[in-house]
Design a protein around this motif. Structure first.
Motif, short mmCIF file in Angstrom:
data_model
loop_
_atom_site.label_atom_id
_atom_site.label_comp_id
_atom_site.label_asym_id
_atom_site.label_seq_id
_atom_site.Cartn_x
_atom_site.Cartn_y
_atom_site.Cartn_z
N LYS A 171 110.68 94.69 -18.00
CA LYS A 171 109.83 95.39 -17.35
C LYS A 171 110.17 96.43 -17.08
O LYS A 171 111.59 96.73 -16.54
N ALA A 172 109.42 97.83 -17.23
CA ALA A 172 109.91 99.04 -17.01
C ALA A 172 110.16 99.09 -15.43
O ALA A 172 109.51 98.66 -14.55
N LYS A 173 111.20 100.01 -15.15
CA LYS A 173 111.64 100.35 -13.62
C LYS A 173 111.84 101.80 -13.61
O LYS A 173 112.64 102.14 -14.31
N LEU A 174 111.26 102.40 -12.66
CA LEU A 174 111.60 103.93 -12.64
C LEU A 174 112.05 104.05 -11.05
O LEU A 174 111.26 103.47 -10.22
N GLY A 189 106.85 98.71 -13.57
CA GLY A 189 105.96 98.49 -14.63
C GLY A 189 105.59 97.25 -14.59
O GLY A 189 106.22 96.28 -14.61
N PRO A 190 104.38 97.06 -15.49
CA PRO A 190 103.89 95.83 -15.97
C PRO A 190 104.66 95.05 -17.10
O PRO A 190 105.54 95.92 -17.81
N CYS A 192 103.15 94.30 -19.85
CA CYS A 192 102.61 94.91 -21.09
C CYS A 192 101.79 96.02 -20.51
O CYS A 192 100.66 95.90 -19.76
N PRO A 193 102.05 97.23 -20.62
CA PRO A 193 101.42 98.48 -20.23
C PRO A 193 99.97 98.72 -20.86
O PRO A 193 99.18 99.58 -20.70
N CYS A 194 99.59 97.80 -22.02
CA CYS A 194 98.40 98.01 -22.65
C CYS A 194 97.00 97.56 -21.74
O CYS A 194 97.14 96.71 -21.24
N SER A 195 96.06 98.18 -21.91
CA SER A 195 94.81 97.96 -20.97
C SER A 195 93.75 97.83 -22.02
O SER A 195 93.52 98.13 -22.96
N CYS A 196 93.00 96.61 -21.60
CA CYS A 196 91.72 96.24 -22.48
C CYS A 196 90.61 95.77 -21.24
O CYS A 196 90.42 94.77 -21.17
N GLY A 197 89.97 96.85 -20.82
CA GLY A 197 88.86 96.95 -20.07
C GLY A 197 89.13 96.69 -18.48
O GLY A 197 88.57 96.38 -17.61
N SER A 198 90.54 96.93 -18.13
CA SER A 198 90.92 97.08 -16.96
C SER A 198 91.89 97.84 -16.59
O SER A 198 92.64 98.56 -17.64
N ASP A 199 92.27 98.17 -15.55
CA ASP A 199 93.43 99.35 -14.80
C ASP A 199 94.83 98.70 -15.35
O ASP A 199 94.98 97.44 -15.17
N VAL A 200 95.74 99.46 -15.50
CA VAL A 200 97.10 99.07 -15.58
C VAL A 200 97.87 99.73 -14.20
O VAL A 200 97.70 100.68 -14.08
N GLU A 201 98.49 98.68 -13.57
CA GLU A 201 99.02 98.96 -12.38
C GLU A 201 100.60 99.09 -12.11
O GLU A 201 101.25 98.27 -12.82
N PHE A 202 100.88 100.17 -11.62
CA PHE A 202 102.70 100.25 -11.43
C PHE A 202 102.77 100.48 -9.87
O PHE A 202 102.73 101.41 -9.33
N PRO A 203 103.10 99.22 -9.33
CA PRO A 203 103.32 99.22 -7.99
C PRO A 203 104.58 100.04 -7.41
O PRO A 203 105.55 100.43 -8.23
N VAL A 204 104.22 100.83 -6.38
CA VAL A 204 105.58 101.46 -5.90
C VAL A 204 106.04 100.84 -4.67
O VAL A 204 105.33 100.63 -3.54
#
Length: 266
Positions: A171-174, A189-190, A192-204
């Motif tokens: 998982k990506a981490k910033l 980061g998730p 898989c950052p790919c989206s297919c019909g939905s949002d991609v979320e990156f929790p802070v």
């Protein structure tokens, strides 16, 4: 940043109305560009508290920011990468800032999504209030010595923070850092950052990951736009009482997330 004067007989560079820089002799405050159908209203400037970097007062009364990348028709038709442009709005769709990438054509075509860039963010007084600087790094590199980062300045020339990629196996981490490089928040980061019909979320979250502070979301924009362009829309949610500089750093983090995960090569 200083602007160069045009050579004799040369036409000065024209910025799109309502989007970027305007000549200094024109109206200083723009609430709505007259005569331009569909143009957005700018958010009125609130009073600035003492010690607030110029232009960041807009962030005082917001807990959500929307970042809309503009679709470049020339880029869609030719595949030639152009400088990215973004509208930055509040939850009422009033434009708060406008951001524009500043890189040369050769860098954009050769380096693709991993390219270094300078990003200028201006307010409705046509002031550059935030400056973002991303150095060249190897995109997708698994080596701990070559990770992504971006520097946030406000006002330009004064560093207020950094966003730095941390080395992980999956998982990506910033890491969000203050001006002294001390960690203050994390972006996770998730898988898989790919989206297919939905949002991609990156929790802070907090640095230790025990509490969620906010959310960066890449919004699904429809099949046609997702397929044929790399123009992305983002939402940033954070506490209303969060330090104003931390809000600006989180806003800067969105541009690094965009280039790392959603900007496509030609």
């Amino acid at each position: 940043m200083e602007k160069s004067n045009p050579a004799p007989g040369e036409q000065p560079h024209q910025w799109p109305q309502g989007y970027g820089y305007q000549p200094q002799q024109q109206q200083p405050v723009i609430q709505q560009q007259p005569g331009v159908p569909g143009e957005m209203n700018w958010m009125p400037a609130p009073p600035a508290p003492m010690g607030c970097p110029p232009g960041l007062e807009y962030l005082l009364a917001v807990d959500q920011i929307l970042v809309h990348q503009l679709v470049e028709l020339v880029e869609v038709l030719t595949g030639c990468e152009r400088n990215n442009k973004y509208r930055i709005c509040n939850s009422m769709t009033q434009q708060v800032y406008f951001a524009q990438e500043d890189t040369d054509c050769c860098t954009r075509q050769c380096c693709g999504p991993g390219r270094p860039f300078e990003m200028r963010i201006i307010d409705n007084l046509q002031r550059e209030v935030i400056h973002l600087s991303r150095p060249l790094r190897c995109q997708g590199c698994c080596c701990p010595c070559c990770l992504q980062e971006i520097e946030i300045q406000s006002p330009p020339g004064t560093v207020i923070g950094y966003v730095e990629q941390k080395w992980t196996l999956w998982k990506a981490k910033l890491e969000i850092q203050d001006a002294q490089r001390q960690p203050i928040m994390m972006i996770n980061g998730p898988c898989c950052p790919c989206s297919c019909g939905s949002d991609v979320e990156f929790p802070v979250t907090s640095v230790d990951g025990t509490s969620e502070i906010g959310m960066i979301s890449k919004h699904w924009t429809g099949f046609a736009r997702e397929m044929f362009t790399d123009a992305a829309n983002f939402g940033i949610r954070f506490p209303l009482d969060l330090d104003i500089k931390f809000k600006a750093i989180l806003m800067g983090a969105v541009f690094l997330v965009d280039f790392m995960f959603f900007e496509r090569g030609n």
